[in-house]
Write a protein that holds these residues in place. Structure first.
Motif, PDB file in Angstrom:
ATOM      1  N   TRP A  88      12.842  -7.767 -45.840  1.00 44.49           N
ATOM      2  CA  TRP A  88      11.731  -6.775 -45.675  1.00 44.49           C
ATOM      3  C   TRP A  88      11.676  -6.414 -44.250  1.00 44.49           C
ATOM      4  CZ3 TRP A  88       9.411 -11.246 -48.481  1.00 44.49           C
ATOM      5  CH2 TRP A  88       9.598 -11.137 -49.609  1.00 44.49           C
ATOM      6  N   THR A  89      12.684  -5.532 -43.979  1.00 47.72           N
ATOM      7  CA  THR A  89      12.660  -5.107 -42.419  1.00 47.72           C
ATOM      8  C   THR A  89      11.400  -4.100 -42.242  1.00 47.72           C
ATOM      9  OG1 THR A  89      15.177  -5.133 -42.353  1.00 47.72           O
ATOM     10  CG2 THR A  89      14.002  -3.606 -40.484  1.00 47.72           C
ATOM     11  N   TRP A  90      10.834  -3.387 -43.159  1.00 50.20           N
ATOM     12  CA  TRP A  90       9.996  -2.524 -43.052  1.00 50.20           C
ATOM     13  C   TRP A  90       8.439  -3.282 -42.767  1.00 50.20           C
ATOM     14  CZ3 TRP A  90       5.473  -2.373 -46.041  1.00 50.20           C
ATOM     15  CH2 TRP A  90       5.335  -3.278 -47.268  1.00 50.20           C
TER      16      TRP A  90
ATOM     17  N   ASP B 186       7.748  -5.618 -40.921  1.00 49.70           N
ATOM     18  CA  ASP B 186       7.504  -5.576 -39.217  1.00 49.70           C
ATOM     19  C   ASP B 186       7.823  -4.086 -38.479  1.00 49.70           C
ATOM     20  OD1 ASP B 186      10.469  -6.674 -39.247  1.00 49.70           O
ATOM     21  OD2 ASP B 186      10.000  -6.195 -37.127  1.00 49.70           O
ATOM     22  N   GLU B 187       9.085  -3.544 -38.788  1.00 47.66           N
ATOM     23  CA  GLU B 187       9.498  -2.463 -38.103  1.00 47.66           C
ATOM     24  C   GLU B 187       8.580  -1.099 -38.583  1.00 47.66           C
ATOM     25  OE1 GLU B 187      11.194  -2.538 -35.509  1.00 47.66           O
ATOM     26  OE2 GLU B 187      12.654  -4.021 -35.934  1.00 47.66           O
ATOM     27  N   GLY B 188       8.256  -0.916 -39.892  1.00 50.40           N
ATOM     28  CA  GLY B 188       7.606   0.016 -40.376  1.00 50.40           C
ATOM     29  C   GLY B 188       6.047   0.090 -39.852  1.00 50.40           C
ATOM     30  N   LEU B 189       5.350  -1.292 -39.994  1.00 46.72           N
ATOM     31  CA  LEU B 189       4.135  -1.377 -39.574  1.00 46.72           C
ATOM     32  C   LEU B 189       3.962  -1.311 -38.158  1.00 46.72           C
ATOM     33  CD1 LEU B 189       3.815  -2.500 -42.626  1.00 46.72           C
ATOM     34  CD2 LEU B 189       2.535  -4.390 -41.745  1.00 46.72           C
ATOM     35  N   ASN B 190       4.855  -1.839 -37.356  1.00 47.17           N
ATOM     36  CA  ASN B 190       4.815  -1.736 -35.988  1.00 47.17           C
ATOM     37  C   ASN B 190       5.115  -0.328 -35.497  1.00 47.17           C
ATOM     38  OD1 ASN B 190       4.609  -2.957 -33.420  1.00 47.17           O
ATOM     39  ND2 ASN B 190       6.810  -2.430 -33.318  1.00 47.17           N
ATOM     40  N   THR B 191       5.888   0.340 -35.823  1.00 45.95           N
ATOM     41  CA  THR B 191       6.337   1.802 -35.698  1.00 45.95           C
ATOM     42  C   THR B 191       4.856   2.647 -35.844  1.00 45.95           C
ATOM     43  OG1 THR B 191       8.616   1.644 -36.071  1.00 45.95           O
ATOM     44  CG2 THR B 191       7.603   3.683 -35.969  1.00 45.95           C
ATOM     45  N   PHE B 192       4.189   2.518 -37.089  1.00 46.33           N
ATOM     46  CA  PHE B 192       3.072   3.002 -37.234  1.00 46.33           C
ATOM     47  C   PHE B 192       1.802   2.696 -36.269  1.00 46.33           C
ATOM     48  CE2 PHE B 192      -1.345   2.248 -39.044  1.00 46.33           C
ATOM     49  CZ  PHE B 192      -1.840   3.297 -39.378  1.00 46.33           C
ATOM     50  N   LEU B 193       1.781   1.419 -35.769  1.00 47.79           N
ATOM     51  CA  LEU B 193       0.815   1.306 -34.896  1.00 47.79           C
ATOM     52  C   LEU B 193       1.356   1.886 -33.304  1.00 47.79           C
ATOM     53  CD1 LEU B 193      -0.479  -2.328 -35.545  1.00 47.79           C
ATOM     54  CD2 LEU B 193      -1.708  -0.115 -36.037  1.00 47.79           C
ATOM     55  N   GLN B 194       2.594   1.619 -33.237  1.00 44.39           N
ATOM     56  CA  GLN B 194       3.147   2.308 -32.072  1.00 44.39           C
ATOM     57  C   GLN B 194       2.772   3.981 -31.852  1.00 44.39           C
ATOM     58  OE1 GLN B 194       7.830   2.583 -31.930  1.00 44.39           O
ATOM     59  NE2 GLN B 194       7.627   3.861 -30.335  1.00 44.39           N
ATOM     60  N   TYR B 195       2.793   4.506 -33.247  1.00 43.61           N
ATOM     61  CA  TYR B 195       2.284   6.036 -33.095  1.00 43.61           C
ATOM     62  C   TYR B 195       1.076   6.202 -32.804  1.00 43.61           C
ATOM     63  CZ  TYR B 195       0.795  10.485 -35.128  1.00 43.61           C
ATOM     64  OH  TYR B 195       0.385  11.815 -35.331  1.00 43.61           O
ATOM     65  N   LEU B 196       0.088   5.456 -33.453  1.00 40.75           N
ATOM     66  CA  LEU B 196      -1.312   5.556 -32.741  1.00 40.75           C
ATOM     67  C   LEU B 196      -1.513   5.084 -31.377  1.00 40.75           C
ATOM     68  CD1 LEU B 196      -3.251   3.640 -35.948  1.00 40.75           C
ATOM     69  CD2 LEU B 196      -2.556   6.073 -35.661  1.00 40.75           C
TER      70      LEU B 196
ATOM     71  N   MET C 201      12.075  -0.457 -50.060  1.00 39.69           N
ATOM     72  CA  MET C 201      12.123  -2.057 -50.523  1.00 39.69           C
ATOM     73  C   MET C 201      13.362  -2.097 -50.742  1.00 39.69           C
ATOM     74  SD  MET C 201       9.193  -3.520 -50.685  1.00 39.69           S
ATOM     75  CE  MET C 201       9.339  -4.747 -51.900  1.00 39.69           C
ATOM     76  N   THR C 202      14.155  -2.169 -49.853  1.00 36.49           N
ATOM     77  CA  THR C 202      15.596  -2.401 -49.659  1.00 36.49           C
ATOM     78  C   THR C 202      16.057  -3.304 -48.669  1.00 36.49           C
ATOM     79  OG1 THR C 202      16.155  -0.397 -50.696  1.00 36.49           O
ATOM     80  CG2 THR C 202      18.029  -1.507 -49.701  1.00 36.49           C
ATOM     81  N   ASN C 203      16.988  -4.369 -49.063  1.00 32.84           N
ATOM     82  CA  ASN C 203      17.467  -5.236 -47.992  1.00 32.84           C
ATOM     83  C   ASN C 203      18.022  -4.516 -46.714  1.00 32.84           C
ATOM     84  OD1 ASN C 203      19.681  -7.283 -46.958  1.00 32.84           O
ATOM     85  ND2 ASN C 203      18.176  -8.623 -47.538  1.00 32.84           N
TER      86      ASN C 203
ATOM     87  N   ALA D 203      13.506   2.238 -42.318  1.00 33.17           N
ATOM     88  CA  ALA D 203      13.005   0.961 -42.315  1.00 33.17           C
ATOM     89  C   ALA D 203      11.922   1.197 -41.174  1.00 33.17           C
ATOM     90  CB  ALA D 203      13.912  -0.216 -41.645  1.00 33.17           C
ATOM     91  N   TYR D 204      12.015   2.154 -40.383  1.00 38.50           N
ATOM     92  CA  TYR D 204      10.951   2.399 -39.355  1.00 38.50           C
ATOM     93  C   TYR D 204      10.034   3.603 -39.747  1.00 38.50           C
ATOM     94  CZ  TYR D 204      13.887  -0.581 -36.014  1.00 38.50           C
ATOM     95  OH  TYR D 204      14.451  -1.561 -35.316  1.00 38.50           O
ATOM     96  N   ALA D 205      10.898   4.752 -39.874  1.00 41.36           N
ATOM     97  CA  ALA D 205      10.082   5.942 -39.999  1.00 41.36           C
ATOM     98  C   ALA D 205       9.567   6.206 -41.082  1.00 41.36           C
ATOM     99  CB  ALA D 205      10.925   6.899 -39.671  1.00 41.36           C
TER     100      ALA D 205
END
Length: 788
Positions: free
Chosen positions: A451-453, A455-465, A499-501, A512-514
């Motif tokens: 589930w790449t998102w 870590d990458e998705g949650l982290n990119t969200f906090l990166q934006y903030l 929700m894709t590998n 996975a990020y944006a």
């Protein structure tokens, strides 16, 4: 009639396939064929069932467990032969309730092996014109890369059986490892260090031909334990270069032997600075622990001197790290090193923020890097959990990759010391992102390969903030809703659900990020509100720090801690590829005719006459036609003389009594001062979202109405809503702040407004190292003008 067995088997498999598709479809569509009962149903079987290990609230269960792996490692970087040699002792603790008959370890460096699966499974084709690099990818060189296991024994020195399958190694145990028991493995290994700039990959070296020196970023370098968990058993999915890794927490002691003039930065804390630094550098290190500004421990002058005077001696740097899931390090003689203490903003901790970088990065990294590290630790600590580790390191390596307490980033100036704005903000953004990974997944330890998102998705969200708290004008690439639109409007065959590998994603960065970062930002700003979202998000981080969460744990915690039903949101944004495309179809204005009998009767008279009127009646009257009732008056009766619209005194009195008892607001409605506007909406994209409506009135003022997404519950395709306004409306706009990621804004306004389009012509420059200026450089141009 006899049927061929193979035919029967094929038919049965076909039925199973159809059944599987139908099951998957029914999971997404609870009420197929209907305009309701699908998008707002609970996720149900799309989530794993709660149990004693993971609760229905999203928290770890009463019987939650996870494994532990401790390492003692000796490693040497052989700069002459470009070889990494190591020996390690792994102490593995089985905290699971299961006896284990074998263990799985990861050998990520086998990604570069000559027979690597990742070099064979991508499609390829021939074109009329082919570059040499393209042809090499079809006929690869035999370079001898990959891990060589020289020895593998138990604690007593007895050889153990093992099997290597590409990037995974299975160690077979002579007797099962019982629950609660420990085992020690001793492994000797080596591998040829790859040229990271040629072979790609996460670790390796970069050669600087100008001074004939190397920068080593050593990552994913030692045999590491794979995760054994309650939700999937062994995580033994192969590493193919994209999907990163799930790892086991443990304690590390690592002895790193390098040329004596090298500087080493690594996961954890160095235990022997007094032996590896000279007295001046050691004094600067002590000074850095007291200052609020970065102090150069190894200066630019020190680095330039080391570049010219290469040492043939060796030194060993000793590092220790507690409760980490991995270990990485950087080593080179061409490194500047600065550091400062983060004195506030991290509750209960004052970590050291540090940066390592070469001379070509000095103009950018000396000014920004360590302060960006400190800012990231403070901001992430505010939105998730306090940073628990003693250090956080940013390394300039023309890269972007993360490990516990250390990350590799990009950002180099041109030879004259200037740089573009894009390089500056790109560097700040990547440092924030990679340092931020200390929180997700280095501490909140999700399975990146599956589930790449997470870590990458949650982290990119906090990166934006974090970017937005750095500078209100920070040009963030990911996070704002309107910036995901181009991706979400792509054809369906180029999209996958979040929700894709990881290996199955075509547009990896957007997916996975944006997209998940955008979804979380929409949740925070539009769906839940900041207060509810921030509390729930922090609760998720607290529950799962130093543990292994799954998507279900995240989804459930966000709802559990906020009392907001978000299943419709997860279903639409994370499990489908539907876009947001809601159009404002029509606006109809209504106004009350009034209750005054005089006004009412006059309106009835006008309506009566309008109903009677026709082209025939009009032309008959124009011709002065003599109507029969006018010629034969005996035909006239009461109704010919009756004034049907006359107002009776009793009606006036009754109305006045009624009117006097009305509130001022009710009087405005009856007097026609309040208008009613019926808005019709159509859901063209499929993704249900709230309706944010901006009203612009004829006096120039504006007003916002927010309608929850639940308006679509009874009809997921069309919605109608009536609003009362005391001012005359000039225009109506849907999603005025572009906060829902609507992919078609041309149908969001009433009256319709034209949408300008534009294109930009640009000249493509030659390829440059990641994070190096490749476009126009106003700083350089200004410098030239000042010199002239």
């Amino acid at each position: 009639m006899k049927l061929n067995n193979q035919l029967i088997r094929g038919f049965c498999l076909a039925l199973v396939g159809v059944s599987t598709l139908q099951t998957a479809f029914s999971q997404m569509q609870n009420n197929p064929g209907s305009n309701h009962g699908n998008k707002f149903e609970q996720l149900g079987s799309l989530l794993s069932d709660p149990n004693i290990f993971r609760t229905a609230s999203g928290a770890p269960g009463s019987m939650y467990w996870q494994q532990k792996a401790d390492y003692v490692i000796d490693v040497e970087v052989d700069e002459v032969n470009q070889l990494l040699k190591g020996s390690e002792t792994i102490t593995y603790t089985n905290n699971s309730p299961d006896p284990l008959s074998y263990l799985w370890l990861q050998l990520d460096e086998n990604e570069h092996a000559d027979n690597a699966e990742s070099k064979r499974f991508d499609q390829s084709s021939l074109r009329e014109r082919m570059s040499l690099e393209s042809l090499k990818s079809i006929v690869p060189e035999q370079k001898g890369y990959g891990v060589n296991i020289r020895k593998l024994t138990d604690a007593s020195g007895k050889a153990m059986d093992y099997v290597i399958n590409y990037t995974m190694m299975r160690v077979d145990l002579p007797t099962p490892l019982k629950p609660g028991a420990k085992i020690s493995l001793k492994i000797d290994w080596d591998y040829k260090i790859t040229d990271r700039m040629v072979e790609n990959g996460r670790g390796g070296y970069e050669h600087f031909a100008k001074d004939d020196n190397y920068l080593y970023t050593i990552a994913q370098w030692f045999p590491r334990m794979a995760v054994y968990s309650d939700f999937q058993g062994w995580q033994n999915k192969q590493f193919t270069g994209r999907g990163e890794f799930a790892l086991v927490f443990g304690d590390y002691k690592v002895n790193i032997t390098v040329p004596a003039d090298h500087i080493v930065g690594a996961t954890g804390e160095c235990q022997n600075y007094a032996q590896v630094l000279n007295s001046t550098q050691l004094a600067r290190w002590k000074q850095a622990q007291q200052t609020k500004e970065p102090v150069e421990i190894v200066t630019l002058e020190d680095a330039n001197k080391a570049i010219q005077q290469k040492s043939s001696a060796k030194k060993t740097w000793v590092y220790e790290a507690k409760n980490v899931r991995d270990f990485a390090f950087v080593t080179s003689r061409r490194l500047i090193w600065d550091a400062m203490k983060v004195n506030d903003g991290v509750p209960g901790n004052q970590p050291m923020a540090m940066s390592y970088y070469g001379p070509e990065a000095y103009p950018l990294y000396r000014k920004y890097s360590t302060k960006v590290v400190a800012h990231t630790l403070k901001t992430y600590s505010k939105f998730s959990i306090p940073y628990p580790y003693p250090v956080a390191i940013s390394v300039e390596a023309a890269n972007g990759m993360e490990y516990p307490m250390i990350c590799f980033n990009y950002g180099r100036a041109d030879e004259d010391g200037t740089y573009t704005e894009a390089v500056k903000y790109g560097m700040i953004g990547v440092i924030i992102h990679e340092v931020g990974h200390n929180f997700f997944p280095m501490i909140v330890n999700s399975d990146e390969r599956q589930w790449t998102w997470m870590d990458e998705g949650l982290n990119t969200f906090l990166q934006y903030l974090t970017e937005q708290e750095w500078d209100k004008d920070f040009p963030s690439r990911r996070g704002p809703a309107h910036k995901i639109v181009d991706y979400m409007k792509l054809p369906k065959d180029q999209l996958e659900p979040i929700m894709t590998n990881s290996e199955n994603i075509v547009q990896f960065g957007p997916n996975a990020y944006a997209k998940p970062a955008t979804a979380l930002n929409i949740l925070r700003e539009t769906i839940m509100g900041r207060e509810l979202f921030d509390y729930a998000f922090k609760e998720y981080a607290k529950r799962w720090e130093f543990k292994h969460p799954t998507p279900a744990d995240f989804f459930r915690t966000m709802e559990d801690a906020s009392a907001v039903d978000l299943d419709w949101f997860w279903r639409g944004w994370f499990f489908t590829t539907d876009p947001v495309e809601i159009s404002l179809e029509n606006v109809t204005q209504y106004r009350m005719s009034g209750g005054d009998p005089k006004i009412t009767q006059q309106q009835r008279k006008e309506a009566f006459e309008k109903d009677l009127n026709s082209i025939t009646r009009q032309r008959n009257m124009e011709e002065n036609m003599a109507f029969l009732v006018d010629k034969d008056t005996s035909l006239l009766d009461f109704y010919n003389k009756w004034d049907r619209f006359a107002v009776k005194p009793s009606d006036e009195a009754a109305y006045q009594k009624f009117y006097d008892n009305l509130t001022d607001q009710e009087k405005d409605i009856f007097n026609g001062k309040t208008s009613f506007y019926e808005l019709n909406f159509k859901n063209n994209g499929g993704l249900v979202m709230p309706l944010i409506i901006e009203w612009t009135f004829t006096d120039g003022s504006k007003e916002i109405d927010n309608v929850p997404a639940y308006i679509w519950r009874m009809d997921e395709n069309e919605a109608t809503k009536v609003f009362a306004k005391t001012k005359q409306v000039a225009s109506v706009k849907l999603d005025p702040f572009r906060e829902t990621a609507d992919i078609e804004e041309s149908n969001n306004s009433w009256p319709r407004t034209s949408q300008p389009s534009r294109f930009e012509l640009y000249q493509q420059n030659g390829r440059s190292a990641r994070g190096q200026s490749a476009e126009s450089n106003p700083m350089k141009e200004a410098k030239k003008e000042n010199n002239n």
